[in-house]
Design a protein around this motif. Structure first.
Motif, mmCIF file in Angstrom:
data_model
loop_
_atom_site.group_PDB
_atom_site.id
_atom_site.type_symbol
_atom_site.label_atom_id
_atom_site.label_comp_id
_atom_site.label_asym_id
_atom_site.label_seq_id
_atom_site.Cartn_x
_atom_site.Cartn_y
_atom_site.Cartn_z
ATOM 1 N N GLN A 1 -4.539 0.417 -3.467
ATOM 2 C CA GLN A 1 -5.178 1.726 -3.591
ATOM 3 C C GLN A 1 -4.534 2.545 -4.705
ATOM 4 O O GLN A 1 -5.230 3.272 -5.422
ATOM 5 N N LEU A 2 -3.230 2.433 -4.877
ATOM 6 C CA LEU A 2 -2.562 3.102 -5.999
ATOM 7 C C LEU A 2 -3.106 2.573 -7.322
ATOM 8 O O LEU A 2 -3.397 3.353 -8.236
ATOM 9 N N GLU A 3 -3.259 1.267 -7.413
ATOM 10 C CA GLU A 3 -3.770 0.649 -8.643
ATOM 11 C C GLU A 3 -5.181 1.125 -8.961
ATOM 12 O O GLU A 3 -5.536 1.299 -10.126
ATOM 13 N N ARG A 4 -5.970 1.346 -7.919
ATOM 14 C CA ARG A 4 -7.356 1.800 -8.112
ATOM 15 C C ARG A 4 -7.443 3.316 -8.309
ATOM 16 O O ARG A 4 -8.523 3.844 -8.554
ATOM 17 N N GLY A 5 -6.340 4.021 -8.160
ATOM 18 C CA GLY A 5 -6.351 5.466 -8.335
ATOM 19 C C GLY A 5 -6.819 6.231 -7.111
ATOM 20 O O GLY A 5 -7.140 7.415 -7.202
ATOM 21 N N GLU A 6 -6.864 5.577 -5.961
ATOM 22 C CA GLU A 6 -7.300 6.239 -4.730
ATOM 23 C C GLU A 6 -6.158 6.999 -4.062
ATOM 24 O O GLU A 6 -6.380 7.880 -3.248
ATOM 25 N N LEU A 7 -4.938 6.597 -4.386
ATOM 26 C CA LEU A 7 -3.740 7.272 -3.898
ATOM 27 C C LEU A 7 -2.901 7.648 -5.105
ATOM 28 O O LEU A 7 -3.025 7.046 -6.166
ATOM 29 N N LEU A 8 -2.034 8.631 -4.929
ATOM 30 C CA LEU A 8 -1.094 8.964 -5.983
ATOM 31 C C LEU A 8 0.206 9.416 -5.356
ATOM 32 O O LEU A 8 0.285 9.685 -4.159
ATOM 33 N N ILE A 9 1.228 9.468 -6.177
ATOM 34 C CA ILE A 9 2.536 9.907 -5.707
ATOM 35 C C ILE A 9 2.806 11.258 -6.343
ATOM 36 O O ILE A 9 2.696 11.428 -7.570
ATOM 37 N N ALA A 10 3.117 12.221 -5.498
ATOM 38 C CA ALA A 10 3.345 13.585 -5.963
ATOM 39 C C ALA A 10 4.759 14.024 -5.611
ATOM 40 O O ALA A 10 5.250 13.747 -4.523
ATOM 41 N N HIS A 11 5.381 14.718 -6.561
ATOM 42 C CA HIS A 11 6.709 15.285 -6.324
ATOM 43 C C HIS A 11 6.551 16.794 -6.247
ATOM 44 O O HIS A 11 5.964 17.416 -7.130
ATOM 45 N N ASP A 12 7.059 17.371 -5.174
ATOM 46 C CA ASP A 12 7.009 18.816 -4.954
ATOM 47 C C ASP A 12 8.295 19.410 -5.520
ATOM 48 O O ASP A 12 9.383 19.180 -4.988
ATOM 49 N N LEU A 13 8.170 20.151 -6.601
ATOM 50 C CA LEU A 13 9.343 20.716 -7.258
ATOM 51 C C LEU A 13 10.012 21.797 -6.406
ATOM 52 O O LEU A 13 11.210 22.037 -6.541
ATOM 53 N N GLN A 14 9.246 22.428 -5.531
ATOM 54 C CA GLN A 14 9.801 23.493 -4.697
ATOM 55 C C GLN A 14 10.683 22.935 -3.581
ATOM 56 O O GLN A 14 11.778 23.423 -3.332
ATOM 57 N N THR A 15 10.204 21.890 -2.913
ATOM 58 C CA THR A 15 10.969 21.325 -1.799
ATOM 59 C C THR A 15 11.765 20.084 -2.213
ATOM 60 O O THR A 15 12.533 19.565 -1.412
ATOM 61 N N GLU A 16 11.536 19.624 -3.449
ATOM 62 C CA GLU A 16 12.191 18.430 -3.977
ATOM 63 C C GLU A 16 11.931 17.199 -3.107
ATOM 64 O O GLU A 16 12.829 16.402 -2.847
ATOM 65 N N THR A 17 10.696 17.086 -2.644
ATOM 66 C CA THR A 17 10.292 15.917 -1.880
ATOM 67 C C THR A 17 9.222 15.167 -2.670
ATOM 68 O O THR A 17 8.491 15.753 -3.462
ATOM 69 N N THR A 18 9.150 13.887 -2.420
ATOM 70 C CA THR A 18 8.151 13.038 -3.073
ATOM 71 C C THR A 18 7.396 12.308 -1.991
ATOM 72 O O THR A 18 7.993 11.795 -1.051
ATOM 73 N N GLU A 19 6.074 12.298 -2.116
ATOM 74 C CA GLU A 19 5.293 11.596 -1.106
ATOM 75 C C GLU A 19 3.990 11.067 -1.672
ATOM 76 O O GLU A 19 3.553 11.466 -2.743
ATOM 77 N N VAL A 20 3.404 10.161 -0.911
ATOM 78 C CA VAL A 20 2.121 9.568 -1.264
ATOM 79 C C VAL A 20 1.021 10.475 -0.731
ATOM 80 O O VAL A 20 1.120 11.008 0.376
ATOM 81 N N MET A 21 -0.016 10.683 -1.539
ATOM 82 C CA MET A 21 -1.165 11.495 -1.124
ATOM 83 C C MET A 21 -2.452 10.782 -1.503
ATOM 84 O O MET A 21 -2.498 10.045 -2.487
ATOM 85 N N THR A 22 -3.491 11.047 -0.732
ATOM 86 C CA THR A 22 -4.821 10.613 -1.148
ATOM 87 C C THR A 22 -5.311 11.605 -2.196
ATOM 88 O O THR A 22 -4.772 12.718 -2.313
ATOM 89 N N LEU A 23 -6.324 11.229 -2.934
ATOM 90 C CA LEU A 23 -6.891 12.165 -3.912
ATOM 91 C C LEU A 23 -7.394 13.424 -3.222
ATOM 92 O O LEU A 23 -7.239 14.522 -3.750
ATOM 93 N N ALA A 24 -7.978 13.274 -2.029
ATOM 94 C CA ALA A 24 -8.478 14.442 -1.297
ATOM 95 C C ALA A 24 -7.325 15.375 -0.931
ATOM 96 O O ALA A 24 -7.441 16.601 -1.048
ATOM 97 N N GLN A 25 -6.197 14.802 -0.499
ATOM 98 C CA GLN A 25 -5.038 15.629 -0.162
ATOM 99 C C GLN A 25 -4.515 16.342 -1.404
ATOM 100 O O GLN A 25 -4.177 17.524 -1.364
ATOM 101 N N TRP A 26 -4.455 15.641 -2.520
ATOM 102 C CA TRP A 26 -3.973 16.209 -3.783
ATOM 103 C C TRP A 26 -4.853 17.392 -4.189
ATOM 104 O O TRP A 26 -4.353 18.454 -4.532
ATOM 105 N N ARG A 27 -6.161 17.202 -4.114
ATOM 106 C CA ARG A 27 -7.085 18.282 -4.485
ATOM 107 C C ARG A 27 -6.992 19.448 -3.514
ATOM 108 O O ARG A 27 -7.062 20.602 -3.914
ATOM 109 N N ALA A 28 -6.834 19.151 -2.226
ATOM 110 C CA ALA A 28 -6.705 20.213 -1.223
ATOM 111 C C ALA A 28 -5.428 21.011 -1.454
ATOM 112 O O ALA A 28 -5.433 22.236 -1.334
#
Length: 89
Positions: free
Chosen positions: A50-77
């Motif tokens: 799913q990462l390869e297809r672009g359906e998931l992405l990895i986001a780093h939160d600069l405020q909390t300094e956490t990194t996590e996997v998100m769906t595109l819908a979660q990223w947009r939300a």
């Protein structure tokens, strides 16, 4: 987006780090790891596709300094929620 979140290209992460992030995502989403013969390993393999297809992405939160996997819908939300918070603040 406010610049709070940045997308991290998954190919830049060491394999062990990527696997740990994907395992945390599986756990957080409540996936049943007992329903496949491969368990967690099977889910991680599917999520990598799913990462390869672009359906998931990895986001780093600069405020909390956490990194996590998100769906595109979660990223947009997250983007909309942050924009709404900034307008109210």
């Amino acid at each position: 987006m406010s610049g709070r979140f940045i997308e991290v290209p998954y190919r830049m992460l060491p394999g062990e780090t990527l696997d740990a992030l994907l395992e945390a995502f599986v756990t957080r989403q409540g996936y049943d790891t007992t329903d496949t013969g491969e368990g967690m390993h099977g889910w991680v393999g599917q999520l990598k596709q799913q990462l390869e297809r672009g359906e998931l992405l990895i986001a780093h939160d600069l405020q909390t300094e956490t990194t996590e996997v998100m769906t595109l819908a979660q990223w947009r939300a997250f983007g909309r929620d942050l924009a709404d918070d900034e307008e109210e603040g």
